[in-house]
Design a protein around this motif. Sequence first.
Motif, short mmCIF file in Angstrom:
data_model
loop_
_atom_site.label_atom_id
_atom_site.label_comp_id
_atom_site.label_asym_id
_atom_site.label_seq_id
_atom_site.Cartn_x
_atom_site.Cartn_y
_atom_site.Cartn_z
N GLU A 87 -12.20 -3.34 -9.35
CA GLU A 87 -11.00 -2.50 -9.41
C GLU A 87 -9.92 -3.11 -8.53
O GLU A 87 -8.74 -3.11 -8.86
N ILE A 88 -10.38 -3.57 -7.34
CA ILE A 88 -9.44 -4.14 -6.37
C ILE A 88 -10.05 -5.41 -5.78
O ILE A 88 -11.23 -5.43 -5.43
N VAL A 89 -9.25 -6.46 -5.68
CA VAL A 89 -9.66 -7.69 -4.97
C VAL A 89 -8.92 -7.72 -3.64
O VAL A 89 -7.71 -7.50 -3.59
N ILE A 90 -9.67 -7.94 -2.56
CA ILE A 90 -9.02 -8.13 -1.26
C ILE A 90 -9.20 -9.60 -0.89
O ILE A 90 -10.33 -10.08 -0.72
N ALA A 91 -8.08 -10.33 -0.82
CA ALA A 91 -8.13 -11.76 -0.53
C ALA A 91 -7.97 -11.96 0.96
O ALA A 91 -6.89 -11.79 1.51
N VAL A 144 -7.54 1.64 2.72
CA VAL A 144 -6.60 2.02 1.65
C VAL A 144 -7.22 1.75 0.27
O VAL A 144 -7.06 2.55 -0.67
N ALA A 145 -7.97 0.64 0.17
CA ALA A 145 -8.63 0.32 -1.10
C ALA A 145 -9.60 1.43 -1.48
O ALA A 145 -9.61 1.89 -2.64
N ALA A 146 -10.38 1.89 -0.50
CA ALA A 146 -11.35 2.95 -0.78
C ALA A 146 -10.63 4.24 -1.19
O ALA A 146 -11.05 4.92 -2.13
N GLU A 147 -9.56 4.57 -0.50
CA GLU A 147 -8.79 5.78 -0.85
C GLU A 147 -8.28 5.69 -2.28
O GLU A 147 -8.32 6.66 -3.04
N SER A 148 -7.81 4.49 -2.63
CA SER A 148 -7.28 4.28 -3.98
C SER A 148 -8.36 4.51 -5.04
O SER A 148 -8.13 5.15 -6.06
N ILE A 149 -9.56 3.98 -4.78
CA ILE A 149 -10.68 4.13 -5.72
C ILE A 149 -11.08 5.61 -5.82
O ILE A 149 -11.23 6.16 -6.92
N LEU A 150 -11.25 6.23 -4.65
CA LEU A 150 -11.76 7.62 -4.63
C LEU A 150 -10.77 8.59 -5.25
O LEU A 150 -11.15 9.57 -5.88
N HIS A 153 -1.93 3.48 -5.14
CA HIS A 153 -2.07 3.84 -3.71
C HIS A 153 -2.22 2.59 -2.83
O HIS A 153 -1.89 2.64 -1.64
N ILE A 154 -2.69 1.45 -3.40
CA ILE A 154 -2.92 0.28 -2.55
C ILE A 154 -1.61 -0.24 -1.92
O ILE A 154 -1.65 -0.91 -0.90
N PHE A 155 -0.47 0.12 -2.50
CA PHE A 155 0.81 -0.31 -1.90
C PHE A 155 1.07 0.36 -0.55
O PHE A 155 1.88 -0.12 0.24
N GLU A 156 0.36 1.45 -0.30
CA GLU A 156 0.42 2.14 1.00
C GLU A 156 0.01 1.19 2.15
O GLU A 156 0.44 1.35 3.29
N TYR A 157 -0.83 0.21 1.80
CA TYR A 157 -1.31 -0.76 2.81
C TYR A 157 -0.15 -1.46 3.51
O TYR A 157 -0.16 -1.62 4.74
N GLU A 158 0.89 -1.85 2.77
CA GLU A 158 2.02 -2.56 3.40
C GLU A 158 2.67 -1.70 4.47
O GLU A 158 2.98 -2.16 5.56
N LYS A 159 2.86 -0.42 4.16
CA LYS A 159 3.50 0.48 5.12
C LYS A 159 2.62 0.65 6.36
O LYS A 159 3.08 0.55 7.49
N ARG A 160 1.32 0.89 6.13
CA ARG A 160 0.44 1.12 7.29
C ARG A 160 0.34 -0.14 8.16
O ARG A 160 0.28 -0.05 9.37
N TRP A 161 0.28 -1.29 7.53
CA TRP A 161 0.25 -2.55 8.30
C TRP A 161 1.54 -2.72 9.10
O TRP A 161 1.51 -3.05 10.29
N ASN A 162 2.67 -2.48 8.45
CA ASN A 162 3.94 -2.66 9.15
C ASN A 162 4.08 -1.72 10.33
O ASN A 162 4.55 -2.11 11.39
#
Lengths: 390, 66
Positions: free
Chosen positions: A147-151, A302-308, A314-323
């Motif tokens: 569903e999601i790849v984390i590189a 964030v990936a897990a939240e997106s799946i669940l 929802h994975i775009f939320e990652y950029e905000k939380r990282w920033n």
Amino acid sequence: MQKNKYDVVVVGAGPAGSMAARFAAEKGISVLVLEKDRDVGYPVRCGEAVSRKGIEEFIPSDPKFIATTIDKFSFIAPDGTEVVIPLEEEGYILERRIFDYELAKTAAKAGAEIMTRAYVNGLLFDGDKVSGVKYEHQGEQKEISAEIVIAADGVESRVGRWAGLKTHIDFRDMESAVQITAANISVDPETCYFYFGEEFAPQGYFWIFPKDKNSANIGLGIGGDRNRKKSALTYLNNFMEKHYPGASVLTVIAGGVPCVPTLEKIVAPGIMLAGDAARQVNPLSGGGIASGMIGGSIAGTVAAESILNKNPDHIFEYEKRWNDRLGKRHRIFDRIKNGIYNFSDEQFNSIAHAAVKLPVEKRSLGNIFKTALVNKPALLVDVAKVFFTK
Amino acid sequence: MIEILPDKCDFCGCCVGVCPEDAIELKEAEIFIIEELCTNCAKCVWSCPIEVLVFNRNGVKKNAEK
């Protein structure tokens, strides 16, 4: 038994990859980590210095992966003036080959599967969305859906590019680095030494990070534009001939350190980047262990939240939380880096001369940078933001 | 054209990170230039910390793959 579809596939089992896997798996989704090398944690490409706080957010301090505990920094100016700074928070020199292994074990314990010698060489797409990876394992070309790849595939990351993310960085911003682990030398096992200037490491610094009282990681990083004229290896060889001619060399490693602010885009449909691949290194220090773990942990969560929540966007939320957590801070560190990047030997000397006059209790990293940037008021504000506020 | 000296290479990936064309393939201990993609910009040569990549002006095609 390996499945042919996972919720999350993580590429790379360094600190960022392992934390991404762990934080995702802890939420109960299926996670597979693919590592290209035969061992997690080896070869080590790192000076191995980290703050205690930086690792304890993720794993308790354990003597088996801590070579030595650091309580002071020593900055050495081109003319030899030494400024010793006691650290407010202690640091460690790690044994990364054991540390990375232990981190991967925490991911496995959370339920992530890990496979080594699995070289990812392409992505699968469902329309524009990344839907899995192609990889080579034991001579066989395979595919796996996700569903999601984390590189988290390191400085040499290519996975993000295949998804259309701009991960390439200018060669001038890549610090070209080389390091040896030397034995049969004498060092203070509680001090990290940093040398500055034209002779040692232009557009970077030269380091001696002790592993114990008779061995140390000795290396340097220089700006790509300087490496072009004279390689990092040449600087290292010159230093060793001059200062440690009798040293035995246990390991030699090369590496690139992406000393830039985090990429603007670290997410695309179905894919997130973490660690060195996302350029989450602190651009001032070049340190990436703690920040990589933070980036990975946010990505995994964030990936897990997106799946669940069955919400791929929802994975775009990652950029905000990282920033919010570190990305904005890294942009400030980058401005400070640019402020001192091309300092001359005379400038480094005069900073050191001013700093040694400070009483020891007033010598902090923040005060040293204040001294260095006294003629650049805009950057003094930045120094205040990152060194004098938590 | 650009040549990689595999016997000197540490497979660190610095060159891959600065390649604007995604023209370098790096596996565990195997590296080569994807010649169809390489534009001979030489940024990899300039950034290599241990002088593993060389710019070969005479342009003799030589596959550096192990």
